[in-house]
Design a protein around this motif. Structure first.
Motif, PDB file in Angstrom:
ATOM      1  N   TYR A  21      51.817 -16.962  78.837  1.00  0.00           N
ATOM      2  CA  TYR A  21      52.179 -16.034  79.909  1.00  0.00           C
ATOM      3  C   TYR A  21      52.876 -14.850  79.278  1.00  0.00           C
ATOM      4  O   TYR A  21      53.820 -15.017  78.507  1.00  0.00           O
ATOM      5  CB  TYR A  21      53.099 -16.693  80.941  1.00  0.00           C
ATOM      6  CG  TYR A  21      52.384 -17.704  81.791  1.00  0.00           C
ATOM      7  CD1 TYR A  21      51.796 -17.331  82.982  1.00  0.00           C
ATOM      8  CD2 TYR A  21      52.272 -19.028  81.389  1.00  0.00           C
ATOM      9  CE1 TYR A  21      51.113 -18.248  83.760  1.00  0.00           C
ATOM     10  CE2 TYR A  21      51.598 -19.950  82.160  1.00  0.00           C
ATOM     11  CZ  TYR A  21      51.018 -19.559  83.339  1.00  0.00           C
ATOM     12  OH  TYR A  21      50.340 -20.462  84.101  1.00  0.00           O
ATOM     13  N   LYS A  55      51.528 -20.554  74.401  1.00  0.00           N
ATOM     14  CA  LYS A  55      50.933 -21.844  74.727  1.00  0.00           C
ATOM     15  C   LYS A  55      51.642 -22.959  73.951  1.00  0.00           C
ATOM     16  O   LYS A  55      51.899 -22.830  72.758  1.00  0.00           O
ATOM     17  CB  LYS A  55      49.438 -21.835  74.381  1.00  0.00           C
ATOM     18  CG  LYS A  55      48.710 -23.083  74.789  1.00  0.00           C
ATOM     19  CD  LYS A  55      47.227 -22.969  74.509  1.00  0.00           C
ATOM     20  CE  LYS A  55      46.520 -24.222  74.969  1.00  0.00           C
ATOM     21  NZ  LYS A  55      45.068 -24.107  74.804  1.00  0.00           N
ATOM     22  N   GLU A 114      52.988 -17.111  91.633  1.00  0.00           N
ATOM     23  CA  GLU A 114      52.355 -18.377  91.293  1.00  0.00           C
ATOM     24  C   GLU A 114      53.374 -19.427  90.844  1.00  0.00           C
ATOM     25  O   GLU A 114      54.283 -19.149  90.071  1.00  0.00           O
ATOM     26  CB  GLU A 114      51.346 -18.166  90.166  1.00  0.00           C
ATOM     27  CG  GLU A 114      50.701 -19.440  89.676  1.00  0.00           C
ATOM     28  CD  GLU A 114      49.806 -19.235  88.467  1.00  0.00           C
ATOM     29  OE1 GLU A 114      49.114 -20.188  88.116  1.00  0.00           O
ATOM     30  OE2 GLU A 114      49.795 -18.134  87.884  1.00  0.00           O
ATOM     31  N   ILE A 115      53.208 -20.658  91.353  1.00  0.00           N
ATOM     32  CA  ILE A 115      53.956 -21.806  90.847  1.00  0.00           C
ATOM     33  C   ILE A 115      53.104 -22.412  89.748  1.00  0.00           C
ATOM     34  O   ILE A 115      51.984 -22.851  89.974  1.00  0.00           O
ATOM     35  CB  ILE A 115      54.251 -22.816  91.962  1.00  0.00           C
ATOM     36  CG1 ILE A 115      55.182 -22.175  92.991  1.00  0.00           C
ATOM     37  CG2 ILE A 115      54.863 -24.087  91.381  1.00  0.00           C
ATOM     38  CD1 ILE A 115      55.434 -23.006  94.207  1.00  0.00           C
ATOM     39  N   ILE A 116      53.644 -22.418  88.547  1.00  0.00           N
ATOM     40  CA  ILE A 116      52.895 -22.872  87.374  1.00  0.00           C
ATOM     41  C   ILE A 116      52.931 -24.394  87.261  1.00  0.00           C
ATOM     42  O   ILE A 116      51.936 -25.022  86.934  1.00  0.00           O
ATOM     43  CB  ILE A 116      53.483 -22.224  86.103  1.00  0.00           C
ATOM     44  CG1 ILE A 116      53.372 -20.704  86.203  1.00  0.00           C
ATOM     45  CG2 ILE A 116      52.800 -22.740  84.847  1.00  0.00           C
ATOM     46  CD1 ILE A 116      54.203 -19.953  85.182  1.00  0.00           C
ATOM     47  N   GLN A 117      54.081 -24.975  87.533  1.00  0.00           N
ATOM     48  CA  GLN A 117      54.257 -26.431  87.423  1.00  0.00           C
ATOM     49  C   GLN A 117      55.328 -26.855  88.419  1.00  0.00           C
ATOM     50  O   GLN A 117      56.279 -26.124  88.666  1.00  0.00           O
ATOM     51  CB  GLN A 117      54.682 -26.807  86.001  1.00  0.00           C
ATOM     52  CG  GLN A 117      54.811 -28.280  85.748  1.00  0.00           C
ATOM     53  CD  GLN A 117      53.473 -29.006  85.741  1.00  0.00           C
ATOM     54  OE1 GLN A 117      52.460 -28.442  85.382  1.00  0.00           O
ATOM     55  NE2 GLN A 117      53.461 -30.237  86.153  1.00  0.00           N
ATOM     56  N   ALA A 118      55.192 -28.046  88.981  1.00  0.00           N
ATOM     57  CA  ALA A 118      56.177 -28.579  89.918  1.00  0.00           C
ATOM     58  C   ALA A 118      56.327 -30.074  89.699  1.00  0.00           C
ATOM     59  O   ALA A 118      55.362 -30.757  89.332  1.00  0.00           O
ATOM     60  CB  ALA A 118      55.743 -28.308  91.352  1.00  0.00           C
ATOM     61  N   ILE A 119      57.537 -30.571  89.945  1.00  0.00           N
ATOM     62  CA  ILE A 119      57.796 -32.015  89.848  1.00  0.00           C
ATOM     63  C   ILE A 119      58.914 -32.359  90.830  1.00  0.00           C
ATOM     64  O   ILE A 119      59.803 -31.564  91.093  1.00  0.00           O
ATOM     65  CB  ILE A 119      58.170 -32.439  88.410  1.00  0.00           C
ATOM     66  CG1 ILE A 119      58.202 -33.960  88.309  1.00  0.00           C
ATOM     67  CG2 ILE A 119      59.484 -31.822  87.980  1.00  0.00           C
ATOM     68  CD1 ILE A 119      58.268 -34.473  86.888  1.00  0.00           C
ATOM     69  N   LEU A 152      60.563 -26.296  90.059  1.00  0.00           N
ATOM     70  CA  LEU A 152      59.370 -25.439  90.031  1.00  0.00           C
ATOM     71  C   LEU A 152      59.475 -24.488  88.854  1.00  0.00           C
ATOM     72  O   LEU A 152      60.518 -23.863  88.651  1.00  0.00           O
ATOM     73  CB  LEU A 152      59.270 -24.586  91.299  1.00  0.00           C
ATOM     74  CG  LEU A 152      59.298 -25.264  92.655  1.00  0.00           C
ATOM     75  CD1 LEU A 152      59.344 -24.222  93.756  1.00  0.00           C
ATOM     76  CD2 LEU A 152      58.102 -26.166  92.809  1.00  0.00           C
ATOM     77  N   ILE A 153      58.429 -24.376  88.073  1.00  0.00           N
ATOM     78  CA  ILE A 153      58.301 -23.313  87.091  1.00  0.00           C
ATOM     79  C   ILE A 153      57.386 -22.286  87.744  1.00  0.00           C
ATOM     80  O   ILE A 153      56.275 -22.609  88.158  1.00  0.00           O
ATOM     81  CB  ILE A 153      57.691 -23.815  85.757  1.00  0.00           C
ATOM     82  CG1 ILE A 153      58.521 -24.958  85.187  1.00  0.00           C
ATOM     83  CG2 ILE A 153      57.552 -22.662  84.768  1.00  0.00           C
ATOM     84  CD1 ILE A 153      59.935 -24.597  84.821  1.00  0.00           C
ATOM     85  N   ASN A 154      57.881 -21.084  87.881  1.00  0.00           N
ATOM     86  CA  ASN A 154      57.151 -20.095  88.663  1.00  0.00           C
ATOM     87  C   ASN A 154      57.236 -18.706  88.044  1.00  0.00           C
ATOM     88  O   ASN A 154      58.005 -18.470  87.125  1.00  0.00           O
ATOM     89  CB  ASN A 154      57.671 -20.062  90.099  1.00  0.00           C
ATOM     90  CG  ASN A 154      59.147 -19.780  90.176  1.00  0.00           C
ATOM     91  OD1 ASN A 154      59.961 -20.619  89.800  1.00  0.00           O
ATOM     92  ND2 ASN A 154      59.526 -18.606  90.633  1.00  0.00           N
TER      93      ASN A 154
END
Length: 101
Positions: A3, A56, A92-97, A82-84
């Motif tokens: 990113y 990456k 955009e939300i890139i990752q969530a847990i 949330l990683i956003n």
């Protein structure tokens, strides 16, 4: 993936099994059970910046000490992370847990 714009972390406390009134199509329900109720944002709602850009495979480790207020039922609480992206043109939300404390 990589990113080239900043990425952010948002942490929230959510609670399940909250009994309260709810207005439905059939009328008011006195003992409705609510789930996934946002109780508190630990970070700013739009996130805490982790990095200006990310290559990456980059891994972040960050620690937080969170006190669950007594008015919440601890056994029914979860932490949502949330990683956003917090860009005017991209939310955009890139990752969530979601995890139990």
């Amino acid at each position: 993936e990589a990113y080239t714009t900043p990425v952010y972390l948002t942490l929230m406390i959510v609670e399940d099994e909250i009994e309260s009134k709810q207005l439905t199509r059939a009328g008011e329900v006195e003992t409705y059970i609510h789930h996934h109720v946002l109780r508190k944002c630990v970070t700013p709602y739009n996130g805490l910046q982790l990095a200006a850009s990310v290559e990456k495979g980059r891994v972040f480790e960050k620690g937080f000490e969170i006190t669950i207020p007594e008015k919440y039922n601890f056994k029914n609480c979860s932490i949502v992370a949330l990683i956003n992206q917090n860009d005017p043109d991209n939310k955009e939300i890139i990752q969530a847990i979601e995890t139990k404390p």
